[in-house]
Design a protein around this motif. Sequence first.
Motif, mmCIF file in Angstrom:
data_model
loop_
_atom_site.group_PDB
_atom_site.id
_atom_site.type_symbol
_atom_site.label_atom_id
_atom_site.label_comp_id
_atom_site.label_asym_id
_atom_site.label_seq_id
_atom_site.Cartn_x
_atom_site.Cartn_y
_atom_site.Cartn_z
ATOM 1 N N GLY A 1 -6.764 10.255 -8.324
ATOM 2 C CA GLY A 1 -6.841 9.393 -9.719
ATOM 3 C C GLY A 1 -7.136 9.111 -8.789
ATOM 4 N N ALA A 2 -7.806 8.310 -7.313
ATOM 5 C CA ALA A 2 -8.522 6.988 -7.044
ATOM 6 C C ALA A 2 -9.386 6.680 -7.110
ATOM 7 N N HIS A 3 -9.801 5.320 -7.242
ATOM 8 C CA HIS A 3 -11.403 5.206 -7.680
ATOM 9 C C HIS A 3 -12.339 5.097 -6.550
ATOM 10 N N CYS A 4 -11.578 4.760 -5.715
ATOM 11 C CA CYS A 4 -11.703 3.917 -4.388
ATOM 12 C C CYS A 4 -10.760 4.286 -3.163
ATOM 13 N N VAL A 5 -11.102 4.445 -2.159
ATOM 14 C CA VAL A 5 -9.973 4.935 -0.595
ATOM 15 C C VAL A 5 -10.274 3.693 0.396
ATOM 16 N N GLN A 6 -9.845 2.971 0.517
ATOM 17 C CA GLN A 6 -9.375 2.233 2.125
ATOM 18 C C GLN A 6 -9.207 2.482 2.670
ATOM 19 N N ILE A 7 -10.381 2.468 4.379
ATOM 20 C CA ILE A 7 -9.332 2.739 5.773
ATOM 21 C C ILE A 7 -9.012 1.644 6.505
ATOM 22 N N PHE A 8 -7.914 1.705 6.467
ATOM 23 C CA PHE A 8 -7.315 0.263 7.609
ATOM 24 C C PHE A 8 -7.887 1.563 8.958
ATOM 25 N N ASP A 9 -8.349 0.031 9.624
ATOM 26 C CA ASP A 9 -8.426 0.259 11.123
ATOM 27 C C ASP A 9 -7.820 -1.096 12.168
ATOM 28 N N SER A 10 -6.888 -0.618 11.958
ATOM 29 C CA SER A 10 -5.681 -2.796 12.191
ATOM 30 C C SER A 10 -5.633 -2.600 13.092
ATOM 31 N N TRP A 11 -5.490 -1.533 14.083
ATOM 32 C CA TRP A 11 -5.582 -1.966 15.651
ATOM 33 C C TRP A 11 -6.596 -1.634 16.012
ATOM 34 N N GLY A 12 -7.789 -1.507 15.472
ATOM 35 C CA GLY A 12 -9.683 -0.623 15.880
ATOM 36 C C GLY A 12 -9.902 -2.151 17.003
ATOM 37 N N GLY A 13 -9.426 -3.378 16.208
ATOM 38 C CA GLY A 13 -9.613 -4.756 16.780
ATOM 39 C C GLY A 13 -9.472 -5.315 18.148
ATOM 40 N N GLN A 14 -8.147 -4.003 18.706
ATOM 41 C CA GLN A 14 -7.809 -4.295 19.597
ATOM 42 C C GLN A 14 -8.392 -4.165 20.654
ATOM 43 N N LEU A 15 -9.366 -3.239 21.115
ATOM 44 C CA LEU A 15 -10.268 -2.433 21.387
ATOM 45 C C LEU A 15 -11.972 -3.197 21.660
ATOM 46 N N PRO A 16 -12.080 -3.687 23.072
ATOM 47 C CA PRO A 16 -13.043 -3.854 22.812
ATOM 48 C C PRO A 16 -14.364 -3.542 22.396
ATOM 49 N N PRO A 17 -15.362 -3.971 21.937
ATOM 50 C CA PRO A 17 -16.086 -3.146 21.471
ATOM 51 C C PRO A 17 -17.156 -2.305 21.698
ATOM 52 N N ASN A 18 -17.315 -1.723 23.267
ATOM 53 C CA ASN A 18 -17.816 -0.365 23.592
ATOM 54 C C ASN A 18 -17.016 0.580 23.302
ATOM 55 N N MET A 19 -16.220 0.020 23.484
ATOM 56 C CA MET A 19 -14.544 0.766 23.581
ATOM 57 C C MET A 19 -14.016 1.402 22.206
ATOM 58 N N TRP A 20 -14.436 0.971 21.010
ATOM 59 C CA TRP A 20 -14.220 1.300 20.168
ATOM 60 C C TRP A 20 -15.030 2.349 19.178
#
Length: 410
Positions: free
Chosen positions: A252-271
């Motif tokens: 029944g979900a109309h929309c789903v959010q993906i939380f990469d909560s700790w993705g910001g702890q990676l340097p951009p190239n490592m993400w």
Amino acid sequence: MGFSSFTSGCGCCSIGWKSSSFPVPLGSNSSTPNGVLVSPTNRFNRLRVIRPYASASSEPLLVKAARGLPVSRPPAWMMRQAGRYMAVYRKLAEKHPSFRERSETTDLIVEISLQPWEAFHPDGVIIFSDILTPLPAFGVPFDIEEVRGPVIQTPIRSEEGLKALHPIDLDQLNFVGDSLKILRQEVGGKAAVLGFVGAPWTIATYIIEGGTTRTYTNIKSMCHTAPHVLRALLSHLTEAIAEYVIFQVKSGAHCVQIFDSWGGQLPPNMWEIWSKPYINEIVAIVKKRCPEIPLVLYINGNGGLLEKMKGTGVDVIGLDWTVDMADGRRRLGDDISIQGNVDPAYLFSPLSALTDEIHRVVECAGPKGHILNLGHGVLVGTPEEAVARFFDVARSFNFGSVEEKTKVVV
């Protein structure tokens, strides 16, 4: 709590200010907004609602904004909008002190998820759950301790540890599916029902570190010392999370959010190496099987990742409060929707200051493809009066008046 009243003296900007009548609480109906007949039922009885594909005109406002379709005003919801800042939640938590009980019992999930809906009528009703909820369903048991938070007694850091994993058993998550079905019925067509999941990298941080961490040293070192183990874990999580998203959509979900909560702890190239490919795969799997469902991606501390996030194929990028909305819109362009991004601390400010900030954010985002939200979750101790004002202001916008003003100027 009731809605707070306010007037145009609260600092409206060039976006039209129009008073809105407050929503009337839902009553019980004999059919869903999509015309699916249901038998009479008490409030939280479980039933299966099979929903046909909704036309664009019948979709909730939030779904339209997620798709980039024209809307009359910005739809609004808040991350962590159900929780400890609400007195009614604290009272319930006294009777049910275990977070696992509250987030894994259908009746409690539904009751808690509906608390902010009944108080504030947001445009999105997100299921009360946790990104770690599905872990036991694929072989990773966990506990939640009062002081330490989530604890995984046997972290996975070796090939031997990978043997504990198995394909996700969705039957163990029926309380999630049942709750979404009931929420869809309770909210009707007046708001979008939102599901959510954690991204593979973020879930892996808990599984490898054994719980929360401030340094991420174990998982970051594994990028170099045991990359094959980390890739195997992330691949397994990708398959499980993709199936979990589809399960939520079918429930029944109309929309789903993906939380990469700790993705910001990676340097951009490592993400780009250790997070993005796995999010890409989830999006591809979901879009193949549920092409009509909007997906949102949120990363805490995402200022250095916005353009890279756009490349995942999601429909909406959530901005945290450290990104200027005007800069975020400029960098992402107008061919993707954005969400956010009022600083949660503004809810502790005078209501007039909060009103002004909401207007600034909405004006910078533009009238198309914007979902109003905070730049992070609601903080403990947030005044409910401020939350009410947030949603009142969101309902006060009228993008039609902007178009009329533009015509006059031209």
